[in-house]
Enzyme design. Structure first.
Site, PDB file in Angstrom:
ATOM      1  N   ASN A  10       0.860  -1.176   0.000  1.00 21.36           N
ATOM      2  CA  ASN A  10       0.000   0.000   0.000  1.00 21.36           C
ATOM      3  C   ASN A  10       0.899   1.229   0.000  1.00 21.36           C
ATOM      4  OD1 ASN A  10      -1.817   2.023   0.418  1.00 21.36           O
ATOM      5  ND2 ASN A  10      -2.563   1.287   2.410  1.00 21.36           N
ATOM      6  N   LYS A  12       0.045   4.208  -0.288  1.00 18.99           N
ATOM      7  CA  LYS A  12      -0.627   5.371   0.322  1.00 18.99           C
ATOM      8  C   LYS A  12      -0.402   6.609  -0.552  1.00 18.99           C
ATOM      9  CE  LYS A  12      -0.419   3.102   4.763  1.00 18.99           C
ATOM     10  NZ  LYS A  12      -0.331   3.187   6.232  1.00 18.99           N
ATOM     11  N   HIS A  96      -9.795   1.177   4.726  1.00 18.23           N
ATOM     12  CA  HIS A  96      -8.542   1.341   5.465  1.00 18.23           C
ATOM     13  C   HIS A  96      -8.782   2.306   6.625  1.00 18.23           C
ATOM     14  CE1 HIS A  96      -4.415   2.380   6.432  1.00 18.23           C
ATOM     15  NE2 HIS A  96      -4.050   1.309   5.766  1.00 18.23           N
ATOM     16  N   GLU A  98      -7.141   4.683   7.696  1.00 18.07           N
ATOM     17  CA  GLU A  98      -6.874   6.099   7.371  1.00 18.07           C
ATOM     18  C   GLU A  98      -8.066   6.722   6.644  1.00 18.07           C
ATOM     19  OE1 GLU A  98      -3.122   5.328   5.464  1.00 18.07           O
ATOM     20  OE2 GLU A  98      -2.278   4.793   7.410  1.00 18.07           O
ATOM     21  N   GLU A 168      -5.649  -4.945  10.497  1.00 14.32           N
ATOM     22  CA  GLU A 168      -4.617  -3.930  10.725  1.00 14.32           C
ATOM     23  C   GLU A 168      -4.916  -3.192  12.029  1.00 14.32           C
ATOM     24  OE1 GLU A 168      -2.628  -2.742   6.718  1.00 14.32           O
ATOM     25  OE2 GLU A 168      -4.309  -1.413   7.066  1.00 14.32           O
ATOM     26  N   GLY A 174       2.288   2.243  10.930  1.00 15.85           N
ATOM     27  CA  GLY A 174       3.215   3.365  10.826  1.00 15.85           C
ATOM     28  C   GLY A 174       3.975   3.668  12.102  1.00 15.85           C
ATOM     29  N   SER A 214       3.242  -2.233  10.458  1.00 17.72           N
ATOM     30  CA  SER A 214       4.682  -2.319  10.718  1.00 17.72           C
ATOM     31  C   SER A 214       5.307  -3.663  10.330  1.00 17.72           C
ATOM     32  CB  SER A 214       4.991  -1.972  12.179  1.00 17.72           C
ATOM     33  OG  SER A 214       4.622  -0.632  12.450  1.00 17.72           O
TER      34      SER A 214
HETATM   35  P1  13P Z   1       2.828   0.321   7.817  1.00 20.74           P
HETATM   36  O1  13P Z   1       3.378  -0.940   7.202  1.00 20.74           O
HETATM   37  O2  13P Z   1       3.555   1.558   7.395  1.00 20.74           O
HETATM   38  O3  13P Z   1       2.638   0.195   9.293  1.00 20.74           O
HETATM   39  O4  13P Z   1       1.330   0.509   7.197  1.00 20.74           O
HETATM   40  C1  13P Z   1       0.449  -0.541   7.250  1.00 20.74           C
HETATM   41  C2  13P Z   1      -0.744  -0.203   6.446  1.00 20.74           C
HETATM   42  O5  13P Z   1      -1.501   0.698   6.797  1.00 20.74           O
HETATM   43  C3  13P Z   1      -0.974  -0.945   5.213  1.00 20.74           C
HETATM   44  O6  13P Z   1      -2.237  -0.687   4.690  1.00 20.74           O
END
Ligand code: 13P
Length: 257
Positions: A10, A12, A96, A98, A168, A174, A214
């Site tokens: 992803n 982002k 997601h 976010e 997740e 993150g 992570s």
């Molecule tokens: P990270 O791997 O940066 O923690 O992000 C995970 C994520 O949100 C994947 O969709």
């Protein structure tokens, strides 16, 4: 049924066009274990080019990071599921955390988006996961169950066969601190059990449940070896070919027939 391993990137809201091209090309030449499928989820503006660019690599598929909950019409700035399908996109990340946090996506909206994806032959990658305070109160099972009840469990058996779930935990996204292997296995098992109670164990066994939060080369092998983990959804570590390819290689640890 034999399950393969899915390693999804992803990206982002990162990368310029030239950087996205370079990264996709570098990932395309990293040799995955035979049973591994790679999914790349670039920002919308790069999707068409990424589909074209990876077309000669059958183990790589392209996903959007979002789609509209509406079929089509006067919705300025939105991207419809049928548009994604029409450019050769195969997957779409839905719900997601976010999107839920910054763009007000409720379970009801997430469910509509999932339906638009399914209607247009896209495989949804449906995200779920609890925030830190919920985990601290030991309410994470109930929280995730509720998310699934409002979205996934509205689907009928036939619709469910082509869904990917991603667990997740928000506190692990993150932060550099992944959930522990015990926490991950416990939640994946819980999710699979919940699916089994609704749809039967045969369907639950076919369901893909990815872990996200992570994931990095250092922890990928132990996470991907877990019984109920079918792959990873990778954010930060997917922005460098070296680290993403190391995670792809670590998927050799995942071997479940
Ligand atoms: P990270 O791997 O940066 O923690 O992000 C995970 C994520 O949100 C994947 O969709």
């Amino acid at each position: 049924m034999k399950r393969y391993t899915i390693i999804a990137a992803n990206w982002k809201m990162h990368l310029r066009a030239d950087e996205a091209r370079q990264l996709a090309d570098a990932i395309a030449v990293c040799r995955p274990p035979e049973h591994t499928r790679i999914i790349l989820a670039p920002p919308f503006v790069y999707l068409y080019e990424m589909v074209q660019r990876t077309a000669s690599h059958p183990h790589i598929h392209i996903s959007a990071q979002n789609c509209s909950q509406f079929s089509q019409g006067a919705y300025t700035g939105e991207v419809a599921a049928f548009m994604l399908q029409s450019i050769g996109c195969k997957y779409v990340i839905i719900g997601h955390s976010e999107r839920r946090k910054y763009f007000g996506e409720t379970d009801a909206i997430v469910y509509e988006k999932m339906l638009r994806a399914i209607e247009n032959d896209l495989t949804p990658i449906l995200c779920c996961g609890e925030p830190l305070d919920v985990r601290q109160q030991n309410q994470h099972r109930e929280y995730v169950f509720h998310q699934l009840q409002n979205t996934l469990f509205h689907l009928d058996e036939r619709q469910l066969t082509d869904i990917i779930l991603a667990y997740e935990p928000i506190w692990a996204i993150g932060t550099g601190i992944a959930a522990s292997t015990e926490q991950i296995q416990e939640m994946h098992h819980f999710i699979r059990q919940s699916i089994a109670e609704h749809y039967g164990s045969a369907i639950a066994q076919q369901c893909y449940i990815l872990y996200g939060g992570s994931v990095k080369p250092q922890n990928a092998t132990e996470i991907l070896s877990l019984e109920d983990v079918d792959g990873a959804l990778v954010g930060g570590a997917s922005l460098q070919a070296d680290s993403f390819c190391a995670i792809v290689r670590a998927s050799a640890a995942h071997r479940k027939d």
